[in-house]
Design a protein around this motif. Structure first.
Motif, PDB file in Angstrom:
ATOM      1  N   GLU A  40     -17.490 -20.683  26.992  1.00 14.00           N
ATOM      2  CA  GLU A  40     -17.988 -20.417  28.349  1.00 14.00           C
ATOM      3  C   GLU A  40     -17.706 -21.592  29.270  1.00 14.00           C
ATOM      4  O   GLU A  40     -17.335 -21.408  30.435  1.00 14.00           O
ATOM      5  CB  GLU A  40     -19.488 -20.129  28.291  1.00 14.00           C
ATOM      6  CG  GLU A  40     -19.850 -18.805  27.618  1.00 14.00           C
ATOM      7  CD  GLU A  40     -21.340 -18.572  27.599  1.00 14.00           C
ATOM      8  OE1 GLU A  40     -22.089 -19.481  28.051  1.00 14.00           O
ATOM      9  OE2 GLU A  40     -21.773 -17.488  27.145  1.00 14.00           O
ATOM     10  N   ALA A  41     -17.879 -22.805  28.744  1.00 14.70           N
ATOM     11  CA  ALA A  41     -17.616 -23.988  29.567  1.00 14.70           C
ATOM     12  C   ALA A  41     -16.137 -24.064  29.950  1.00 14.70           C
ATOM     13  O   ALA A  41     -15.794 -24.412  31.103  1.00 14.70           O
ATOM     14  CB  ALA A  41     -18.040 -25.249  28.810  1.00 14.70           C
ATOM     15  N   GLU A  42     -15.244 -23.724  28.988  1.00 16.00           N
ATOM     16  CA  GLU A  42     -13.822 -23.721  29.313  1.00 16.00           C
ATOM     17  C   GLU A  42     -13.503 -22.702  30.396  1.00 16.00           C
ATOM     18  O   GLU A  42     -12.750 -22.991  31.345  1.00 16.00           O
ATOM     19  CB  GLU A  42     -13.005 -23.437  28.054  1.00 16.00           C
ATOM     20  CG  GLU A  42     -13.015 -24.581  27.040  1.00 16.00           C
ATOM     21  CD  GLU A  42     -12.239 -24.224  25.791  1.00 16.00           C
ATOM     22  OE1 GLU A  42     -11.788 -23.047  25.706  1.00 16.00           O
ATOM     23  OE2 GLU A  42     -12.095 -25.087  24.898  1.00 16.00           O
ATOM     24  N   GLN A  43     -14.079 -21.474  30.242  1.00 15.14           N
ATOM     25  CA  GLN A  43     -13.821 -20.437  31.242  1.00 15.14           C
ATOM     26  C   GLN A  43     -14.338 -20.869  32.612  1.00 15.14           C
ATOM     27  O   GLN A  43     -13.685 -20.663  33.645  1.00 15.14           O
ATOM     28  CB  GLN A  43     -14.471 -19.115  30.820  1.00 15.14           C
ATOM     29  CG  GLN A  43     -13.911 -18.526  29.536  1.00 15.14           C
ATOM     30  CD  GLN A  43     -12.423 -18.204  29.661  1.00 15.14           C
ATOM     31  OE1 GLN A  43     -11.954 -17.807  30.745  1.00 15.14           O
ATOM     32  NE2 GLN A  43     -11.682 -18.361  28.572  1.00 15.14           N
ATOM     33  N   ALA A  86     -22.538 -23.184  19.574  1.00 14.90           N
ATOM     34  CA  ALA A  86     -21.800 -24.272  20.224  1.00 14.90           C
ATOM     35  C   ALA A  86     -20.403 -23.815  20.617  1.00 14.90           C
ATOM     36  O   ALA A  86     -19.911 -24.152  21.708  1.00 14.90           O
ATOM     37  CB  ALA A  86     -21.736 -25.474  19.289  1.00 14.90           C
ATOM     38  N   ASN A  87     -19.748 -23.043  19.730  1.00 17.43           N
ATOM     39  CA  ASN A  87     -18.413 -22.526  20.071  1.00 17.43           C
ATOM     40  C   ASN A  87     -18.465 -21.612  21.292  1.00 17.43           C
ATOM     41  O   ASN A  87     -17.600 -21.659  22.179  1.00 17.43           O
ATOM     42  CB  ASN A  87     -17.823 -21.781  18.883  1.00 17.43           C
ATOM     43  CG  ASN A  87     -17.538 -22.728  17.711  1.00 17.43           C
ATOM     44  OD1 ASN A  87     -17.335 -23.937  17.894  1.00 17.43           O
ATOM     45  ND2 ASN A  87     -17.524 -22.192  16.499  1.00 17.43           N
ATOM     46  N   ARG A  93     -27.629 -21.684   7.170  1.00 17.51           N
ATOM     47  CA  ARG A  93     -27.540 -20.554   8.103  1.00 17.51           C
ATOM     48  C   ARG A  93     -27.765 -21.018   9.530  1.00 17.51           C
ATOM     49  O   ARG A  93     -27.020 -20.658  10.452  1.00 17.51           O
ATOM     50  CB  ARG A  93     -28.601 -19.520   7.715  1.00 17.51           C
ATOM     51  CG  ARG A  93     -28.651 -18.290   8.633  1.00 17.51           C
ATOM     52  CD  ARG A  93     -29.979 -17.584   8.474  1.00 17.51           C
ATOM     53  NE  ARG A  93     -31.074 -18.480   8.851  1.00 17.51           N
ATOM     54  CZ  ARG A  93     -32.321 -18.341   8.422  1.00 17.51           C
ATOM     55  NH1 ARG A  93     -32.631 -17.350   7.580  1.00 17.51           N
ATOM     56  NH2 ARG A  93     -33.261 -19.173   8.799  1.00 17.51           N
ATOM     57  N   ASP A  94     -28.785 -21.815   9.711  1.00 15.36           N
ATOM     58  CA  ASP A  94     -29.058 -22.323  11.059  1.00 15.36           C
ATOM     59  C   ASP A  94     -27.899 -23.182  11.569  1.00 15.36           C
ATOM     60  O   ASP A  94     -27.577 -23.155  12.770  1.00 15.36           O
ATOM     61  CB  ASP A  94     -30.353 -23.145  11.059  1.00 15.36           C
ATOM     62  CG  ASP A  94     -31.565 -22.288  10.748  1.00 15.36           C
ATOM     63  OD1 ASP A  94     -31.485 -21.059  10.924  1.00 15.36           O
ATOM     64  OD2 ASP A  94     -32.611 -22.853  10.324  1.00 15.36           O
ATOM     65  N   ALA A  95     -27.266 -23.929  10.624  1.00 14.32           N
ATOM     66  CA  ALA A  95     -26.131 -24.755  11.030  1.00 14.32           C
ATOM     67  C   ALA A  95     -24.960 -23.881  11.488  1.00 14.32           C
ATOM     68  O   ALA A  95     -24.306 -24.177  12.499  1.00 14.32           O
ATOM     69  CB  ALA A  95     -25.717 -25.661   9.885  1.00 14.32           C
ATOM     70  N   ARG A  96     -24.714 -22.793  10.720  1.00 17.34           N
ATOM     71  CA  ARG A  96     -23.620 -21.899  11.108  1.00 17.34           C
ATOM     72  C   ARG A  96     -23.929 -21.234  12.456  1.00 17.34           C
ATOM     73  O   ARG A  96     -23.034 -21.085  13.307  1.00 17.34           O
ATOM     74  CB  ARG A  96     -23.402 -20.852  10.031  1.00 17.34           C
ATOM     75  CG  ARG A  96     -22.863 -21.429   8.716  1.00 17.34           C
ATOM     76  CD  ARG A  96     -22.717 -20.347   7.652  1.00 17.34           C
ATOM     77  NE  ARG A  96     -21.782 -19.328   8.097  1.00 17.34           N
ATOM     78  CZ  ARG A  96     -21.540 -18.188   7.429  1.00 17.34           C
ATOM     79  NH1 ARG A  96     -22.208 -17.957   6.282  1.00 17.34           N
ATOM     80  NH2 ARG A  96     -20.665 -17.328   7.874  1.00 17.34           N
TER      81      ARG A  96
END
Length: 494
Positions: A219-222, A213-214, A204-207
């Motif tokens: 946000e970084a792309e925008q 991260a996604n 769950r924590d990984a998801r």
């Protein structure tokens, strides 16, 4: 002769060789990783009881008598044994514990002696004995723990096992260098089931982390796109600025000719202004030399003269002040001397006055004392006379009371009548009938029927009966009978 010498020399060499061979056969040296146990005679080794029947040698050489003493070696190398133990936990869950024990014979003589007695001819069986000791204690310790305890704290399991086996290993002459629990096998899958909730939480924590991260990547792309647009805008703005500067430079180039002409005319005006300023400065300097300097010289002369006159006045005033100060000091000295003389005179006059006053006071005191004594004697004589008179009157009263009372009434009759008349003091208008007889009858009643006069007579008699003497003040009763005011009385005849 030379042959004899050669024979003797050969025999000596042979004897030496024989001795060397015998010594080599008798001398035994212990290696660093072994101990020599020499039996066959009575020996005493430090730290061991007496009469053990063998001697221990480590790290050095010793002599051994062949045929009399026997020498055997005990290895001090490390040994290890694998642990494969089937155990059951406190929860009743079967487990398989796998580990390794690294041990060796102790370096002290006691441990070597204990190990020599037990494993000297059975050193290959040493690992099996150690395995059995650790397997038994490990089963006992695991039986008191839970699976969770074993998983979370393997060091606790290892420590308890080493502590439990310490006494037995000491008796065997062995020391444990290391005990490691490599693996805990779970045939029932209990440990795997324990891990599932944690594995699910980790998934769950990984998801969640992947989703975060996604999001961050988006946000970084925008932000990257926004920065690209911002860079494009800044580039266009800069290009426009550069174009404006080029246009401005071109305009300035076109206006260079008129500007140069205007600048030349401006320079002419500046130079003319400079010439005018220099002319004004020259005029001002001329005025300074012709007007101001002579005026300053005259002012300085007047100021110097005034300061000299002021200094002279100040000197004269200081001299006069000094003279006045000296005169005042002389006057003060004179006044002080006169005051001292006057004080001495006043002191002498005061002393004389005090002596005179003391003498006068003493004389007056003596006179007052004599006068007081005389008055006291007179008062005493008067009191004695009055006492004699009272005594005589008391005697007469005792003999003839009525005569004495009559005499007292006669002596005080005016006051008695006056006191009786005071009964009519508040009467403004009174009409008396029957003429003079009525008046007499009225006064008689006032004096005989409880009037003021009769009361005064009664008081006089009571006082005389109690003290045997007339009361003080009977000679004058004016205080008891106030004077009546003038009354208006009319008398009418029948």
């Amino acid at each position: 002769m030379p042959m004899v010498i050669g024979v003797v020399a050969g025999i000596a060499v042979g004897a030496v060789l024989v001795l060397i061979g015998v010594f080599k056969m008798m001398w035994r040296v212990a290696e660093p990783n072994e101990a020599l146990i020499i039996s066959g005679s009575k020996h005493r080794t430090e730290g061991l009881e007496e009469g053990m029947g063998f001697r221990i040698v480590t790290g050095r050489g010793t002599l051994v008598l062949p045929g009399v003493q026997a020498v055997r070696k005990l290895s001090l190398d490390l040994n290890e044994t694998e642990l494969h133990v089937d155990c059951v936990t406190h929860q009743g869950i079967p487990l398989k514990v796998r580990g390794v024990v690294i041990f060796k014979v102790g370096d002290d003589f006691v441990s070597i002696a204990n190990a020599g007695r037990r494993f000297l001819d059975q050193q290959k069986l040493m690992s099996e004995r150690v395995h059995n000791v650790f397997a038994g204690h490990l089963r006992s310790i695991v039986g008191g723990l839970t699976v969770e305890d074993m998983i979370r704290d393997r060091e606790k399991l290892t420590g308890q096992t080493r502590a439990a086996c310490g006494t037995e290993m000491e008796k065997l002459g062995l020391i444990v260098d290391s005990l490691q629990i490599h693996e805990i096998e779970d045939p029932t899958g209990y440990i795997q089931n324990l891990a599932m909730p944690h594995a699910a939480a980790v998934q769950r924590d990984a998801r969640i982390a992947q989703a975060e991260a996604n999001r961050l990547a988006t946000e970084a792309e925008q932000q990257s796109f926004a920065r690209m647009a911002e860079a494009t805008r800044d580039s266009e703005i800069l290009q426009a600025g550069y174009q404006a500067e080029r246009d401005k430079a071109a305009a300035k180039a076109q206006q260079a000719g008129p500007l140069a002409d205007a600048a030349a005319r401006q320079e002419v005006v500046v130079q003319m202004t400079r010439v005018a300023e220099l002319e004004a400065q020259r005029t001002e300097q001329q005025l300074q030399a012709d007007v101001r300097k002579p005026a300053d010289a005259r002012a300085y002369e007047k100021r110097t003269i005034a300061e000299a006159e002021r200094d002279a006045r100040i000197s004269a005033a200081q001299a006069k002040a000094k003279e006045t100060e000296l005169a005042a000091a002389a006057e003060a000295t004179r006044v002080k001397t006169a005051a001292a003389a006057e004080a001495e005179a006043t002191k002498a006059r005061g002393t004389a006055t005090a002596a005179s006053t003391r003498a006068t006071g003493e004389a007056e005191a003596a006179a007052a004392q004599a006068k007081g004594l005389a008055q006291a004697e007179a008062t005493k004589a008067k009191g004695l006379a009055e006492a004699e008179a009272i005594k005589a009157r008391a005697a007469a009263l005792a003999e003839n009371q009525e005569a004495v009372v009559a005499q007292q009434l006669a002596e005080n009759w005016p006051e008695i009548v006056r006191a009786g008349a005071s009964a009519f003091g508040n009467v403004d208008n009174m009409v008396v009938l029957n003429g003079a007889d009525g008046m007499a009858d009225m006064f008689a009643k006032a004096l005989t029927m409880g009037g003021t006069g009769l009361g005064l007579a009664r008081q006089l008699l009571a006082s005389m009966n109690q003290n045997g003497q007339a009361p003080a003040g009977t000679s004058s009763l004016n205080g008891l009978a106030p004077q009546p005011p003038a009354q208006k009385v009319s008398v009418q005849e029948d």
